[in-house]
Write a protein that holds these residues in place. Sequence first.
Motif, PDB file in Angstrom:
ATOM      1  N   ALA A  15       0.933  -1.248   0.226  1.00 48.08           N
ATOM      2  CA  ALA A  15       0.186   0.042  -0.033  1.00 48.08           C
ATOM      3  C   ALA A  15       0.896   1.176  -0.009  1.00 48.08           C
ATOM      4  N   THR A  16       2.135   1.270  -0.573  1.00 47.48           N
ATOM      5  CA  THR A  16       3.017   2.440  -0.584  1.00 47.48           C
ATOM      6  C   THR A  16       2.952   3.145  -1.910  1.00 47.48           C
ATOM      7  N   ALA A  17       1.795   2.600  -2.950  1.00 46.36           N
ATOM      8  CA  ALA A  17       1.844   3.438  -4.010  1.00 46.36           C
ATOM      9  C   ALA A  17       0.319   2.725  -4.836  1.00 46.36           C
ATOM     10  N   SER A  42      11.382   3.300   3.869  1.00 47.34           N
ATOM     11  CA  SER A  42      10.970   4.766   3.539  1.00 47.34           C
ATOM     12  C   SER A  42       9.811   5.289   2.919  1.00 47.34           C
ATOM     13  N   ARG A  43       9.516   4.272   1.918  1.00 48.09           N
ATOM     14  CA  ARG A  43       8.390   4.253   1.196  1.00 48.09           C
ATOM     15  C   ARG A  43       7.150   4.284   1.949  1.00 48.09           C
ATOM     16  N   LEU A  44       7.375   3.273   2.751  1.00 47.86           N
ATOM     17  CA  LEU A  44       6.051   3.073   3.933  1.00 47.86           C
ATOM     18  C   LEU A  44       5.824   4.162   4.743  1.00 47.86           C
ATOM     19  N   ASP A  61       8.175  -7.899   2.852  1.00 46.41           N
ATOM     20  CA  ASP A  61       8.435  -8.206   1.401  1.00 46.41           C
ATOM     21  C   ASP A  61       7.568  -9.227   1.228  1.00 46.41           C
ATOM     22  N   SER A  62       6.662  -9.187   0.155  1.00 37.73           N
ATOM     23  CA  SER A  62       5.637 -10.128  -0.130  1.00 37.73           C
ATOM     24  C   SER A  62       6.513 -11.380  -0.870  1.00 37.73           C
ATOM     25  N   ALA A  63       7.618 -11.281  -1.093  1.00 34.08           N
ATOM     26  CA  ALA A  63       8.515 -12.507  -1.459  1.00 34.08           C
ATOM     27  C   ALA A  63       9.216 -13.179  -0.603  1.00 34.08           C
ATOM     28  N   LEU A  87      -4.968  -8.503  -0.840  1.00 30.71           N
ATOM     29  CA  LEU A  87      -3.637  -8.976  -1.390  1.00 30.71           C
ATOM     30  C   LEU A  87      -3.403  -8.237  -2.532  1.00 30.71           C
ATOM     31  N   ASN A  88      -2.887  -7.180  -2.471  1.00 32.57           N
ATOM     32  CA  ASN A  88      -2.559  -6.228  -3.521  1.00 32.57           C
ATOM     33  C   ASN A  88      -1.191  -6.030  -3.840  1.00 32.57           C
ATOM     34  N   ALA A  89      -0.214  -6.405  -3.248  1.00 31.51           N
ATOM     35  CA  ALA A  89       1.365  -6.075  -3.523  1.00 31.51           C
ATOM     36  C   ALA A  89       1.441  -6.906  -4.932  1.00 31.51           C
ATOM     37  N   VAL A 150       4.750 -14.606 -17.700  1.00 25.50           N
ATOM     38  CA  VAL A 150       4.709 -15.103 -16.206  1.00 25.50           C
ATOM     39  C   VAL A 150       3.734 -14.350 -15.261  1.00 25.50           C
ATOM     40  N   TYR A 151       3.598 -12.989 -15.699  1.00 22.76           N
ATOM     41  CA  TYR A 151       2.655 -12.150 -15.019  1.00 22.76           C
ATOM     42  C   TYR A 151       1.535 -12.807 -14.988  1.00 22.76           C
ATOM     43  N   SER A 152       0.748 -13.074 -16.204  1.00 20.71           N
ATOM     44  CA  SER A 152      -0.501 -13.753 -16.241  1.00 20.71           C
ATOM     45  C   SER A 152      -0.453 -14.981 -15.485  1.00 20.71           C
ATOM     46  N   ALA A 185      -3.538   3.693 -14.755  1.00 22.62           N
ATOM     47  CA  ALA A 185      -2.093   4.464 -14.763  1.00 22.62           C
ATOM     48  C   ALA A 185      -1.668   4.419 -13.151  1.00 22.62           C
ATOM     49  N   THR A 186      -0.670   3.667 -12.853  1.00 26.12           N
ATOM     50  CA  THR A 186       0.182   3.833 -11.688  1.00 26.12           C
ATOM     51  C   THR A 186       1.709   3.803 -11.880  1.00 26.12           C
ATOM     52  N   GLU A 187       2.370   3.738 -10.992  1.00 24.93           N
ATOM     53  CA  GLU A 187       3.831   3.467 -11.221  1.00 24.93           C
ATOM     54  C   GLU A 187       4.231   2.155 -11.586  1.00 24.93           C
TER      55      GLU A 187
HETATM   56  N1  LIG Z   1      -1.669  -1.008 -12.877  1.00 27.96           N
HETATM   57  C1  LIG Z   1      -2.067  -1.843 -13.819  1.00 27.96           C
HETATM   58  O1  LIG Z   1      -2.295  -1.476 -15.109  1.00 27.96           O
HETATM   59  C2  LIG Z   1      -2.667  -3.004 -13.196  1.00 27.96           C
HETATM   60  C3  LIG Z   1      -3.394  -3.758 -14.158  1.00 27.96           C
HETATM   61  C4  LIG Z   1      -4.043  -5.056 -13.452  1.00 27.96           C
HETATM   62  C5  LIG Z   1      -3.521  -5.495 -12.242  1.00 27.96           C
HETATM   63  N2  LIG Z   1      -2.614  -4.529 -11.567  1.00 27.96           N
HETATM   64  C6  LIG Z   1      -2.300  -5.103 -10.116  1.00 27.96           C
HETATM   65  O2  LIG Z   1      -2.575  -4.057  -9.028  1.00 27.96           O
HETATM   66  C7  LIG Z   1      -1.701  -4.338  -8.130  1.00 27.96           C
HETATM   67  C8  LIG Z   1      -1.227  -2.960  -7.552  1.00 27.96           C
HETATM   68  O3  LIG Z   1      -0.406  -2.481  -8.571  1.00 27.96           O
HETATM   69  P1  LIG Z   1      -0.297  -1.001  -8.958  1.00 27.96           P
HETATM   70  O4  LIG Z   1      -0.637  -0.776 -10.315  1.00 27.96           O
HETATM   71  O5  LIG Z   1      -0.891  -0.202  -7.864  1.00 27.96           O
HETATM   72  O6  LIG Z   1       1.144  -0.961  -8.993  1.00 27.96           O
HETATM   73  P2  LIG Z   1       2.371   0.054  -8.081  1.00 27.96           P
HETATM   74  O7  LIG Z   1       1.755   1.425  -8.189  1.00 27.96           O
HETATM   75  O8  LIG Z   1       3.511  -0.281  -8.403  1.00 27.96           O
HETATM   76  O9  LIG Z   1       2.053  -0.473  -6.520  1.00 27.96           O
HETATM   77  C9  LIG Z   1       2.364  -1.981  -6.273  1.00 27.96           C
HETATM   78  C10 LIG Z   1       2.782  -1.953  -4.731  1.00 27.96           C
HETATM   79  O10 LIG Z   1       3.064  -3.164  -4.309  1.00 27.96           O
HETATM   80  C11 LIG Z   1       4.121  -2.926  -3.672  1.00 27.96           C
HETATM   81  N3  LIG Z   1       4.872  -4.182  -3.826  1.00 27.96           N
HETATM   82  C12 LIG Z   1       5.734  -4.586  -5.009  1.00 27.96           C
HETATM   83  N4  LIG Z   1       6.398  -5.726  -4.605  1.00 27.96           N
HETATM   84  C13 LIG Z   1       6.173  -5.978  -3.314  1.00 27.96           C
HETATM   85  C14 LIG Z   1       6.916  -6.879  -2.676  1.00 27.96           C
HETATM   86  N5  LIG Z   1       7.673  -7.638  -2.944  1.00 27.96           N
HETATM   87  N6  LIG Z   1       6.483  -6.677  -1.206  1.00 27.96           N
HETATM   88  C15 LIG Z   1       5.711  -6.002  -0.735  1.00 27.96           C
HETATM   89  N7  LIG Z   1       5.114  -4.975  -1.481  1.00 27.96           N
HETATM   90  C16 LIG Z   1       5.529  -5.049  -2.732  1.00 27.96           C
HETATM   91  C17 LIG Z   1       4.844  -1.635  -4.133  1.00 27.96           C
HETATM   92  O11 LIG Z   1       5.747  -1.378  -3.331  1.00 27.96           O
HETATM   93  P3  LIG Z   1       6.915  -0.256  -3.959  1.00 27.96           P
HETATM   94  O12 LIG Z   1       6.445   0.952  -3.647  1.00 27.96           O
HETATM   95  O13 LIG Z   1       8.110  -0.481  -2.949  1.00 27.96           O
HETATM   96  O14 LIG Z   1       7.203  -0.640  -5.257  1.00 27.96           O
HETATM   97  C18 LIG Z   1       3.423  -1.023  -4.370  1.00 27.96           C
HETATM   98  O15 LIG Z   1       3.312  -0.708  -2.895  1.00 27.96           O
HETATM   99  C19 LIG Z   1      -0.600  -5.388  -8.200  1.00 27.96           C
HETATM  100  O16 LIG Z   1      -1.018  -6.629  -7.925  1.00 27.96           O
HETATM  101  C20 LIG Z   1      -0.929  -5.379  -9.837  1.00 27.96           C
HETATM  102  O17 LIG Z   1      -0.529  -6.574 -10.441  1.00 27.96           O
HETATM  103  C21 LIG Z   1      -2.293  -3.399 -11.862  1.00 27.96           C
END
Ligand SMILES: NC(=O)c1ccc[n+]([C@@H]2O[C@H](COP(=O)([O-])OP(=O)(O)OC[C@H]3O[C@@H](n4cnc5c(N)ncnc54)[C@H](OP(=O)(O)O)[C@@H]3O)[C@@H](O)[C@H]2O)c1
Length: 248
Positions: A15-17, A42-44, A61-63, A87-89, A150-152, A185-187
Amino acid sequence: MQTSLHNKTILITGATAGIGLATAHALLQQGAKLIITGRDQSRLYHAVKQLDGNVIPVLCDSANIAQIQQMAAQLARDKITLDGLILNAGVFYPAPFEQMSADNFHSTMAINFTGPVFTLQALLPCLNNPSSVVFISSVAVQKAFSEAGVYSASKAAFEGFARVLNLELAARGIRINSVRPGVTATEIQAKAGMDDATINGFFESLNTTPVGRVLTPADIIPAINYLISDASIGLRNAYIDIDGGFGL
Ligand SMILES: NC(=O)c1ccc[n+]([C@@H]2O[C@H](COP(=O)([O-])OP(=O)(O)OC[C@H]3O[C@@H](n4cnc5c(N)ncnc54)[C@H](OP(=O)(O)O)[C@@H]3O)[C@@H](O)[C@H]2O)c1
């Protein structure tokens, strides 16, 4: 006005972004109490400073299964119980299949699949009866994107696991449903290695979809909100596709 999330305790991973942080803002406005996780201290810290409300940050860390177990032990020690788990990470590391490295494969699966599975397992003792688990999946489960193999697979793997868990965990009052965002649109796009020009071009290409634009986290939140609340108590293993019609 008290909403159905008033005083509910909900944990959001990553939930940092992006979608996770925007969801945290929205749930706090409804009076929820949150635990948020991130992999970077720091992002947290920065995320908590932006959020206005009752938020406990946990570095996790989710991993990293050891960190996941430590987080669950911390919650149990602090006698925190959960009404909801989001479960968003997640990460998107695109790679053409022919060049895909084992490291790319394993890191994607570790964060997007193994992490959510063991987070849910570790948090079982903390989950109330009833409680709702929402998995942030992806439209990529059903719509092919080049270089996203692999993402899919990582998202489809958790969805498959969740189908079984909806049976196994039913007696504990735990239900699992998924939201499948389309391109939002995200990071995540920059983290995937796209430069600004590529991102802008990619987003503009979505102007031809039925919704006529790229999605934003605000488009995704209402579905998360619904699935995490008691309003969706009858749903098990549902998928809400929010892709603006991209997959039609
Ligand atoms: N944006 C899209 O187009 C899209 C489409 C379909 C599905 N999704 C899914 O939506 C979810 C959120 O993505 P988002 O678009 O919001 O991306 P994002 O802006 O990059 O946010 C992802 C979040 O997950 C955290 N994260 C990544 N790896 C992690 C780890 N190993 N342990 C703990 N936290 C971790 C990130 O932390 P950091 O800030 O440290 O990176 C960030 O807080 C993801 O599961 C993504 O697959 C996104």
